[in-house]
Design a protein around this motif. Structure first.
Motif, PDB file in Angstrom:
ATOM      1  N   LEU A  84       0.802  -1.225   0.000  1.00 28.33           N
ATOM      2  CA  LEU A  84       0.000   0.000   0.000  1.00 28.33           C
ATOM      3  C   LEU A  84       0.834   1.275   0.000  1.00 28.33           C
ATOM      4  N   HIS A 115      -5.957  -1.736  -3.231  1.00 25.07           N
ATOM      5  CA  HIS A 115      -5.542  -0.462  -2.647  1.00 25.07           C
ATOM      6  C   HIS A 115      -6.095   0.718  -3.438  1.00 25.07           C
ATOM      7  N   ASP A 406      -7.669  -2.273   5.414  1.00 24.61           N
ATOM      8  CA  ASP A 406      -6.972  -1.547   4.354  1.00 24.61           C
ATOM      9  C   ASP A 406      -7.341  -0.056   4.387  1.00 24.61           C
TER      10      ASP A 406
END
Length: 449
Positions: A84, A115, A406
């Motif tokens: 990421l 991402h 995330d």
């Protein structure tokens, strides 16, 4: 979106040059044609040996070789969140407007799409392969694909068979999936000016020597063809774990003078191998779309191929002889091809390939998909999570948890290093000097610097 507005695209895959293959060629040629249409294209892949950092290829194509080493079959080790920070940096630095991932078993592709969606970018996915539904590997891969495509903006498949396979595996709505075939650079793949003599028939095989590409089928087919046709010779280009079986077959049947083993053939030298033959043999057991068939047909070779996957969609019936993936049926197909060989005009076949397949046409059609993706409305986190829940009683909840983590990690990165602190890279417009196109494409590997 207006037709004049240009896109800034990030192509992501574990498979890119200096590795060789259909996906690598697809990304390279598509990127070059999109650049010629005025779009900005950046490629992201993992490091290859000592090739790490930023490199430039022909036409100013910028490639990020991120410092991740391949773990298995040129794939990076899945980290979920480890990529990421660097993906976020590239997206902001290059002012990317859309992310385009390639290949279902590319770890880097899946993580980049995940991402990018977390950060609010539109994403497009191209599937280059076919998978089954019964074996353990396919079941695992299909669940991963279902996770990735649950929130994808648009998808592209290289054949109608591939589209049907992808929709069934992922549960993606068919209206979200476009079919755009591969193409061939006809300026690079040309037949010889003078027609080859038919006194000795040369059958060319260029493929990775693995089970999926039908290497075991070749072991049974080649001796039978050599017994039936004393004037037939084989040239095999490629490497892989099944090469040993082919060499053992050659020794067992004393075919050293009739079966040549070239080993791995660089893409820049494929044309020089193809033009030495009359027939191109493809023995794949599964294939979404075979670029090698296009390259052979562009060089004027008659193709004999297994009738699998999207292969029947690739060429007109008079340019290919199809057979079931069975040794006896393959031998009959080769015999039929030898008989109709005098009717084949390589120059005419090359001319037809020019009209049938063009990377510029692929780029224009892909441009339409990008326009559709960027016109789609944006969703917040809760709306996106609702797409993952139908993926399974337990898998759906797990996928939601992965995406929530995330999202929180992304917000943490924004606090630690705000977007405004990441320096934007200025766009560089290279002056194109006139060059011979074939020379430019065939030597594209020399342009890495």
């Amino acid at each position: 979106m207006s037709k004049q507005e240009k896109h800034k695209i990030l192509m992501v895959s574990d498979f890119f040059y200096p590795n060789f293959g259909g996906v690598e060629s697809h990304i390279y040629y598509l990127s070059q044609c999109l650049i010629k249409l005025g779009h900005k294209v950046v490629v992201m892949t993992h490091a290859y040996q000592n090739r790490s950092g930023v490199r430039y290829m022909t036409g100013g194509l910028k490639v990020y070789y991120v410092p991740w080493k391949p773990f298995l079959m040129q794939n990076t080790l899945p980290t979920f969140y480890g990529t990421l920070p660097i993906i976020r940096t590239i997206l902001i630095q290059e002012k990317i407007s859309l992310v385009h991932g390639h290949q279902a078993f590319s770890t880097l592709c899946h993580e980049a799409l995940m991402h990018a969606r977390t950060m609010g970018y539109k994403v497009v996915f191209t599937d280059h392969s076919l998978y089954g539904f019964g074996d353990v590997e396919s079941i695992h891969m299909n669940k991963v694909l279902q996770f990735t495509l649950a929130d994808v903006t648009q998808a592209i498949c290289v054949s109608h068979t591939s589209k049907e396979n992808t929709v069934l595996r992922s549960g993606l709505p068919p209206e979200k999936v476009f079919v755009i075939p591969n193409a061939v650079d006809t300026a690079m793949f040309k037949p010889v000016p003078e027609r080859l003599s038919n006194h000795e028939i040369v059958i060319v095989v260029i493929s990775r020597l693995v089970y999926r590409k039908g290497a075991d089928l070749l072991v049974e087919v080649i001796p039978k063809v050599c017994r039936l046709h004393p004037n037939v010779r084989f040239i095999i280009g490629g490497d892989g774990p099944k090469r040993v079986r082919l060499e053992e077959m050659r020794e067992k049947h004393s075919l050293q003078d009739r079966v040549g083993m070239l080993g791995a053939v660089p893409h820049a030298k494929v044309q020089s191998v193809l033009i030495t033959g009359h027939i191109f043999l493809n023995s794949s057991l599964t294939e979404a779309f075979c670029i090698a068939i296009l390259e052979a047909a562009s060089c004027g070779l008659l193709t004999v191929s297994t009738r699998v996957g999207g292969v029947p969609e690739v060429l007109p019936d008079d340019m290919v002889v199809l057979a079931e993936p069975d040794p006896n049926d393959m031998v009959q197909a080769i015999t039929k091809a030898i008989h109709i060989l005098p009717q084949i005009d390589p120059q005419e076949m090359h001319t037809r390939m020019k009209t049938l397949y063009s990377w510029h046409d692929v780029a224009r059609r892909t441009e339409i998909v990008y326009d559709c993706a960027l016109r789609c409305s944006s969703q917040n986190l809760l709306e996106r999570l609702s797409r993952y829940l139908p993926c399974g009683a337990w898998a759906g909840k797990l996928f939601c948890l992965v995406m929530i983590i995330d999202f929180l990690f992304w917000r943490l990165l924004q606090l630690w290093q705000p977007d405004s602190n990441i320096e934007v890279v200025p766009d560089i417009h290279l002056t194109n000097h006139p060059r011979d196109k074939k020379s430019q494409d065939s030597n594209m590997y020399d342009h890495l610097r």
